[in-house]
Scaffold this active site. Structure first.
Site: not given
Ligand SMILES: *Cc1c(COP(=O)(O)O)cnc(C)c1O
Length: 381
Positions: A183
């Protein structure tokens, strides 16, 4: 052109983050403490919400929200069929049933009209995902739902995004963000719950820490060494460490610069690929701010010179890493088998699953990298 090697994504961390971890390491306060509290305060301010609670991931953040809402067996929660698997998994963790709704092929986000068709008396919530950093159409979604059904935002990709001038994280009952390295800002692993609902935040706060609460008696009579907190709820350990909180504070300070840079390069891609008639660029909306967690193209199967997967292999041979946008969750083994779902049950999600392609976009790329990627795509015929 000289061959380059370009990662799909790379976290933008360095000396500032390294220095920030010194204080908790020196003081010995390593788990949730003053750094996490400061990170939460700044995050809430930046996203225009009353409360922010740091967690170990977006996944555990979403789980906390649903648990705090009391969602359990017999309940249904509507989720988009094209998203990261965690969006559906958190519903299953609660013993509730994830009900899929199709997505709009153009935005990759949940289709409000299809959501309306999936509502039953058991529907307790809808999770709207702001996929790749583009906010779901929250107004249309709200209009398609009875007032008693709340919307939860899966804002994993949407730190810093906005929808019609309102910040992601403030658009529904509650939201969860991710700080996974994929992210735009990261704490290694990590997440943040945001809400304006104090009651929900208070319950989530207890659930994140094993369900521990300080009793009214303790609060009034002051701390007593022989008293442990009360445990009246089944909680979890979803606490973020202060090392991560310290890194998160630094990263949050860079969020808007990261997004602005990404937006600039996203516009570069869209402009330089405009003449590639088999590629559809990601949608941008004037009144909303895209957070550009990823730049995801649609490879038009009717016009493309090669199938998407072969295009991805050709790019890989040129040193460019790509990924499918994400997956259609109803096509994944667990969900397909458990609910007897077929790929064509959600044609929009299947189409996105088969034809989207993320190309490199991150804050460690140079102009020459972006030009190289654009030239490589032009070279495919
Ligand atoms: C990355 C992501 C998640 C999970 O995030 P984590 O912090 O790895 O648990 C959930 N939903 C979406 C849409 C994502 O892109």
């Amino acid at each position: 052109m000289e061959k380059r090697s370009i990662a799909i994504s790379l976290p933008c961390t360095g000396d500032d983050e390294w220095q920030a971890t010194r204080e908790p390491l020196a003081s010995g306060w390593l788990t949730q403490g003053p750094k996490v509290a400061a990170f939460e305060k700044e995050f809430a301010k930046r996203h225009g919400v009353g409360r922010a609670l740091a967690t170990t991931s977006c996944t555990t953040g979403l789980h906390l929200i649903l648990a705090a809402m009391g969602i359990g067996p017999g309940d249904e929660v509507i989720v988009p069929a094209f998203t990261w698997v965690a969006t559906a998994n958190v519903v299953a963790y609660c013993g509730a049933t994830p009900v899929f709704a199709d997505v709009d092929r153009r935005t990759n986000n949940i289709d409000p009209a299809d959501v309306a068709r999936r509502i039953t008396p058991r529907t307790k919530a809808v999770i709207a995902v702001h996929l790749f950093g583009l906010c779901a159409d929250m107004d249309a979604l709200r209009a398609s739902l009875p007032q008693h059904i709340p919307i939860i935002e899966d804002a994993a990709c949407a730190a810093g995004a906005s929808y019609k001038g309102r910040s992601a994280g403030s658009l529904g009952l509650a939201a969860a963000f991710s700080f996974h390295p994929r992210k735009s800002i990261t704490t290694g692993e990590g997440g943040m719950v945001t809400t304006n609902d104090d009651r929900l935040a208070d319950i989530a706060d207890m659930l994140r820490n094993h369900g521990a609460s300080i009793s009214e008696e303790q609060r009034h009579k002051g701390p007593r060494p022989y008293l442990l907190p009360e445990f009246n709820l089944l909680g979890f350990n979803y606490r973020m460490t202060d090392l991560q909180g310290a890194v998160g504070l630094v990263q949050l300070g860079k969020l808007d610069r990261f997004i602005d840079e990404r937006a600039e390069w996203a516009a570069f891609y869209t402009q330089s690929l405009a003449d590639v008639d088999w590629l559809l660029p990601p949608l941008v909306q004037d009144e909303s701010r895209h957070a550009w967690q990823a730049y995801v193209l649609y490879v038009n199967p009717e016009k493309a010179p090669l199938p998407r997967n072969e295009i991805m292999e050709r790019l890989q041979a040129l040193g460019i890493s790509t990924r499918p946008g994400t997956h259609a969750v109803h096509m994944l083994g667990y969900y397909a088998q458990r609910f007897g779902l077929r790929p064509d049950d959600f044609p929009g999600a299947r189409d996105c699953n088969d034809h989207t392609m993320a190309i490199p976009l991150h804050n460690r790329m140079a102009r020459a990298d972006f030009e190289y990627v654009a030239a490589a795509l032009h070279s495919i015929r």
